[in-house]
Design a protein around this motif. Structure first.
Motif, short mmCIF file in Angstrom:
data_model
loop_
_atom_site.label_atom_id
_atom_site.label_comp_id
_atom_site.label_asym_id
_atom_site.label_seq_id
_atom_site.Cartn_x
_atom_site.Cartn_y
_atom_site.Cartn_z
N VAL A 86 1.05 -0.83 -0.05
CA VAL A 86 -0.04 -0.08 -0.01
C VAL A 86 0.80 1.54 -0.04
O VAL A 86 2.14 1.49 0.65
N THR A 87 0.65 1.68 -0.71
CA THR A 87 1.23 2.65 -1.33
C THR A 87 0.12 4.57 -0.62
O THR A 87 -1.11 4.39 -1.42
N THR A 88 0.41 5.36 0.53
CA THR A 88 -0.44 6.08 0.91
C THR A 88 -0.35 7.89 0.20
O THR A 88 0.86 7.65 -0.77
N PRO A 89 -1.32 8.61 -0.51
CA PRO A 89 -1.31 9.87 -0.67
C PRO A 89 0.65 10.33 -0.89
O PRO A 89 0.22 11.41 -1.15
N ASP A 90 0.63 10.74 0.64
CA ASP A 90 2.37 11.27 0.91
C ASP A 90 3.52 10.33 0.56
O ASP A 90 4.60 10.88 1.10
N GLY A 91 3.03 9.10 0.32
CA GLY A 91 4.09 8.47 -0.31
C GLY A 91 4.85 7.68 0.45
O GLY A 91 5.91 6.80 0.73
N ARG A 92 3.84 7.37 1.54
CA ARG A 92 4.60 6.96 2.53
C ARG A 92 3.81 4.73 1.89
O ARG A 92 2.92 4.98 1.65
N GLU A 93 5.77 4.13 2.13
CA GLU A 93 5.06 2.35 1.60
C GLU A 93 4.40 2.05 3.13
O GLU A 93 6.12 1.50 3.33
N VAL A 94 4.15 0.28 2.36
CA VAL A 94 3.67 -0.89 4.07
C VAL A 94 3.83 -1.90 3.12
O VAL A 94 2.82 -1.81 1.87
N SER A 95 4.63 -3.00 3.29
CA SER A 95 4.04 -4.35 3.02
C SER A 95 3.71 -5.07 3.93
O SER A 95 4.39 -4.75 4.67
N PHE A 96 2.74 -5.85 4.00
CA PHE A 96 2.42 -6.22 4.94
C PHE A 96 1.22 -8.22 4.73
O PHE A 96 0.99 -8.36 3.37
N THR A 97 1.35 -9.11 5.20
CA THR A 97 1.03 -10.26 5.38
C THR A 97 -0.57 -10.35 5.86
O THR A 97 -0.89 -9.43 7.50
N ALA A 98 -1.15 -11.08 6.67
CA ALA A 98 -2.67 -10.97 7.41
C ALA A 98 -1.83 -11.50 8.44
O ALA A 98 -2.04 -10.40 9.25
N ASP A 99 -0.93 -11.46 9.39
CA ASP A 99 -0.23 -11.34 10.62
C ASP A 99 0.75 -10.25 10.50
O ASP A 99 0.80 -10.06 11.90
N GLN A 100 0.38 -9.27 9.52
CA GLN A 100 1.10 -8.00 9.83
C GLN A 100 -0.10 -7.06 9.60
O GLN A 100 0.43 -5.52 9.39
N ALA A 101 -1.35 -6.88 9.59
CA ALA A 101 -2.01 -6.21 9.12
C ALA A 101 -1.93 -4.98 10.00
O ALA A 101 -2.08 -3.97 9.71
N GLN A 102 -1.43 -5.15 11.20
CA GLN A 102 -1.24 -3.79 12.02
C GLN A 102 -0.56 -2.50 11.40
O GLN A 102 -0.89 -1.29 11.18
N LEU A 103 0.37 -3.50 10.67
CA LEU A 103 1.38 -1.79 10.19
C LEU A 103 0.33 -1.31 9.00
O LEU A 103 0.26 0.12 8.83
N LEU A 104 -1.00 -1.93 8.01
CA LEU A 104 -1.61 -0.99 6.90
C LEU A 104 -2.45 -0.29 8.53
O LEU A 104 -2.31 0.95 8.10
N ARG A 105 -2.48 -0.68 9.65
CA ARG A 105 -3.61 0.68 10.32
C ARG A 105 -2.64 1.68 10.94
O ARG A 105 -2.73 2.91 11.21
N ASP A 106 -1.51 1.33 11.26
CA ASP A 106 -0.64 2.40 11.31
C ASP A 106 -0.38 3.26 10.49
O ASP A 106 -0.06 4.58 10.37
N VAL A 107 -0.08 3.36 8.96
CA VAL A 107 0.76 3.53 8.15
C VAL A 107 -0.92 4.75 7.63
O VAL A 107 -0.52 5.48 7.07
N LEU A 108 -2.29 3.76 7.55
CA LEU A 108 -2.55 4.86 6.68
C LEU A 108 -3.48 5.60 8.26
O LEU A 108 -4.25 6.29 8.13
N GLY A 109 -3.11 6.09 9.88
CA GLY A 109 -2.93 6.65 10.88
C GLY A 109 -4.72 5.91 10.68
O GLY A 109 -5.43 7.04 11.74
N ILE A 110 -5.19 4.82 11.52
CA ILE A 110 -6.45 4.70 11.90
C ILE A 110 -6.08 3.80 13.21
O ILE A 110 -5.45 2.72 12.80
N ARG A 111 -6.81 4.16 13.75
CA ARG A 111 -6.53 3.91 15.77
C ARG A 111 -7.49 2.81 15.93
O ARG A 111 -8.73 2.84 15.52
#
Length: 111
Positions: A86-111
């Protein structure tokens, strides 16, 4: 500004194109993403035949919250390990698998 494209989140999936198509189908069923989701092709790596497939979501608070919930749910349904990028509008990128899905919430700023 007129003619300026909205900020977007870009999503790709490692592996066969069918994995990305499966995620596309999954995300199309999300009411919050209707009218905000599109798909396109990416150039393939040098020397490779074919092209990649990318999902693009117009960024908004409801869309980001939906992505943070929906992509991990889709990943949990896979019978084999898949990596989502996933690449966010500000250019941050994160790659994750099912067991690392919290990384997506972190990069999107969702708590």
């Amino acid at each position: 500004m007129p003619g300026e494209s909205p900020e977007t989140v870009k999503i790709t999936v490692d592996g066969h194109r069918t994995s990305t198509e499966s995620l596309w189908d999954w995300m199309r069923s999300e009411p919050e993403l209707r009218g905000r989701l599109s798909a396109g092709t990416l150039p393939g790596p040098d020397g490779a035949m074919g092209s990649g497939f990318e999902l693009v979501v117009e960024a908004s608070a409801p869309a980001l919250a939906t992505l943070a919930r929906s992509i991990p749910a889709w990943l949990s349904q896979r019978h084999h390990e898949v990596t989502v990028h996933v690449t966010t509008p500000d250019g941050r990128e994160v790659s994750f698998t099912a067991d690392q899905a919290q990384l997506l919430r972190d990069v999107l700023g969702i708590r």
